[in-house]
Design a protein around this motif. Structure first.
Motif, PDB file in Angstrom:
ATOM      1  N   TYR A 142      91.236  -6.903  83.551  1.00  0.00           N
ATOM      2  CA  TYR A 142      90.546  -6.110  82.527  1.00  0.00           C
ATOM      3  C   TYR A 142      90.733  -4.618  82.778  1.00  0.00           C
ATOM      4  N   GLN A 143      90.616  -3.841  81.706  1.00  0.00           N
ATOM      5  CA  GLN A 143      90.513  -2.393  81.786  1.00  0.00           C
ATOM      6  C   GLN A 143      89.173  -1.963  81.203  1.00  0.00           C
ATOM      7  N   ILE A 144      88.667  -0.811  81.656  1.00  0.00           N
ATOM      8  CA  ILE A 144      87.422  -0.254  81.115  1.00  0.00           C
ATOM      9  C   ILE A 144      87.774   0.911  80.205  1.00  0.00           C
ATOM     10  N   TYR A 145      87.099   0.963  79.068  1.00  0.00           N
ATOM     11  CA  TYR A 145      87.371   1.988  78.056  1.00  0.00           C
ATOM     12  C   TYR A 145      86.036   2.496  77.523  1.00  0.00           C
ATOM     13  N   ASP A 146      85.848   3.842  77.534  1.00  0.00           N
ATOM     14  CA  ASP A 146      84.639   4.388  76.915  1.00  0.00           C
ATOM     15  C   ASP A 146      84.972   5.653  76.122  1.00  0.00           C
ATOM     16  N   GLY A 147      86.099   5.645  75.463  1.00  0.00           N
ATOM     17  CA  GLY A 147      86.582   6.786  74.694  1.00  0.00           C
ATOM     18  C   GLY A 147      87.964   7.193  75.166  1.00  0.00           C
ATOM     19  N   SER A 148      88.246   6.836  76.399  1.00  0.00           N
ATOM     20  CA  SER A 148      89.585   7.004  76.958  1.00  0.00           C
ATOM     21  C   SER A 148      89.746   5.946  78.037  1.00  0.00           C
ATOM     22  N   ILE A 149      90.966   5.504  78.262  1.00  0.00           N
ATOM     23  CA  ILE A 149      91.182   4.504  79.298  1.00  0.00           C
ATOM     24  C   ILE A 149      90.757   5.099  80.643  1.00  0.00           C
ATOM     25  N   LEU A 150      89.871   4.430  81.322  1.00  0.00           N
ATOM     26  CA  LEU A 150      89.443   4.914  82.628  1.00  0.00           C
ATOM     27  C   LEU A 150      90.405   4.414  83.691  1.00  0.00           C
ATOM     28  N   LYS A 151      90.360   3.143  83.951  1.00  0.00           N
ATOM     29  CA  LYS A 151      91.268   2.564  84.938  1.00  0.00           C
ATOM     30  C   LYS A 151      91.080   1.055  84.937  1.00  0.00           C
ATOM     31  N   ASN A 152      91.871   0.378  85.707  1.00  0.00           N
ATOM     32  CA  ASN A 152      91.742  -1.054  85.828  1.00  0.00           C
ATOM     33  C   ASN A 152      90.438  -1.399  86.535  1.00  0.00           C
ATOM     34  N   VAL A 153      89.811  -2.487  86.124  1.00  0.00           N
ATOM     35  CA  VAL A 153      88.527  -2.876  86.693  1.00  0.00           C
ATOM     36  C   VAL A 153      88.629  -3.092  88.194  1.00  0.00           C
ATOM     37  N   GLU A 154      89.700  -3.743  88.648  1.00  0.00           N
ATOM     38  CA  GLU A 154      89.775  -4.056  90.074  1.00  0.00           C
ATOM     39  C   GLU A 154      89.904  -2.792  90.924  1.00  0.00           C
TER      40      GLU A 154
END
Length: 463
Positions: free
Chosen positions: A32-44
């Protein structure tokens, strides 16, 4: 907002609206990736624990920024870490690399498969003034994997399941709305969605075989309503909702819903008693049922069907009680208020009691009294000087004139009904009967089933 690579149509399902005081634990499986308006980084990389499984907790934080003005922020915590790894006032998306392999679980502490809340695809977390909103986004086809087994049995005939797949796909497609936070509810308000935990591989294969097929009328995707059983008559939306009739939702006799009832009865199935049913209420039970639905009429005196459709379905029911009368209009209000499977029913008083009541003729109830003389003349008399002799129906009590009445008080109401649901569009049990070999017909193909239940439609492949 990023999209799922290679997917043509996505749907968003509201999973939960949590109160602001509640938190939610989530386990991610896969990449998974985290996104809150811009790609943050990979979850791991952000909350590394296991490259294949990550567990975190979501909380809502209220920040007072001025008098009577607050902001609502999300806080995401790893395991029991007291410091959140992400704080934001924006919606957060945990985006799956694929909804074929990646999934998330909202009940990571449970171990029984049938009790897990596992879902394919993306998890969207939205901070609200009322709490945390959780939305599942995934491809339309994978969504159907988690819908169809909750609407019909995976053991049903193949063509009945395929008909349900087309109805469910069409219904979902017609409700896509990018202007809202979600498209569909996970229950009967839309379609029953159980996610990955409710999937059957046999049903998934049938979804894949019909991928992209929807029901259209004059080139437009229809609102493909369906229900469990119509009680022998398909209804029109004008009967059920009071709206302008849609050309593909025509009222007509449904011989296959009736056939389904006969087949179920002959086989001794308990489902028969669900689609051809009897429900009894004592007077006090019915009073309470009406009251909790917002109709407080007191002790119920009468339940009367005051308007019916040509198919025999109740369109208006008048309930009279000691506090007055209430009129229930159209299917939804009737079924909810009376707690019935459908609005196709008859009602009778199956038990009653009788009470004798003296009604005085006083100034407020009866200012004038008239009698008929021996020669047929009607004449007004002074009630203070009225003497009554030798009548069982008229009496003298407490020095005044009056009369006795015998009041009939219902003690039990019996509703005898047919069907389960609103009766619009496809009957699921009717489709079940059509899809099998019976003494009346060979099995019908799913396309024939669809065209029987939705008047004048075509089946169109949109992708």
């Amino acid at each position: 907002m990023p999209t799922l690579a290679g997917e043509q149509v996505k749907v968003r399902i509201l999973l939960k609206d949590l109160p602001k005081t509640e938190s939610q634990k989530v386990k991610l499986s896969g990449k998974y990736q985290i996104y809150d308006g811009s790609i943050l980084k990979n979850v791991e990389d952000l909350i590394y624990k296991d490259p294949n499984e990550t567990i975190f907790t979501i909380k809502l934080k209220t920040i007072e920024i001025a008098a009577n003005l607050s902001e609502y922020w999300l806080e995401l915590y790893k395991d029991n870490d007291p410091i959140p790894f992400l704080v934001t006032k924006n919606p957060v998306i945990f985006q799956a690399y694929s909804d074929t392999t990646e999934n998330f679980n909202l009940t990571p502490e449970r171990t029984l498969p049938q009790r897990l809340e596992r879902y394919r695809g993306d998890l969207i977390i939205i901070p609200k003034a009322t709490g945390i909103r959780l939305v599942n986004r995934l491809s339309l086809e994978k969504y159907l994997y988690g819908v169809v087994p909750n609407e019909v049995s995976a053991s049903w005939p193949v063509n009945a399941i395929k008909a349900q797949i087309l109805a469910a796909r069409t219904y979902a497609y017609s409700h896509l709305n990018p202007d809202k936070e979600f498209d569909l509810y996970p229950d009967q308000r839309s379609q029953v969605y159980g996610g990955l935990s409710s999937e059957f591989s046999s049903v998934n294969a049938l979804v894949d075989q019909t991928a992209g097929e929807v029901i259209t009328y004059n080139g437009k995707v229809i609102t493909a309503l369906f229900h469990s059983s119509n009680g022998g008559y398909i209804e029109s939306n004008s009967t059920i909702y009071g709206t302008t009739e849609l050309p593909y939702l025509k009222a007509k006799k449904d011989i296959y819903d009736d056939e389904a009832a006969l087949l179920l009865k002959a086989r001794g199935s308990s489902s028969y008693n669900v689609i051809r049913w009897i429900k009894e209420y004592t007077a006090s039970e019915l009073q309470e049922q009406l009251k909790k639905s917002g109709y407080d009429v007191g002790e119920v005196k009468e339940v009367k069907i005051t308007k019916t459709a040509t198919t025999g379905r109740a369109m208006e029911v008048t309930v009279t009680g000691e506090k007055g009368s209430k009129i229930l209009k159209y299917d939804g209000a009737i079924r909810k208020a009376l707690g019935l499977n459908s609005s196709r029913f008859t009602v009778k008083v199956s038990e009653k009691k009788y009470e004798t009541k003296f009604v005085p003729l006083n100034a407020t109830e009866q200012p004038k009294i008239y009698v008929i003389t021996g020669d047929g003349e009607t004449k007004e008399v002074d009630k203070e000087n009225l003497n009554v002799i030798g009548s069982d129906e008229v009496a003298m009590e407490n020095g005044g004139a009056g009369y006795n009445i015998v009041e009939e008080i219902p003690q039990k109401f019996t509703f005898i009904g047919q069907g389960w649901g609103h009766g619009l569009g496809m009957s699921q049990w009717g489709a079940w009967a059509m899809a099998q070999q019976t003494k009346n017909h060979p099995p019908f193909d799913y396309r024939e089933i669809i065209k029987y239940y939705y008047t004048g439609v075509k089946i169109t492949k949109i992708y």
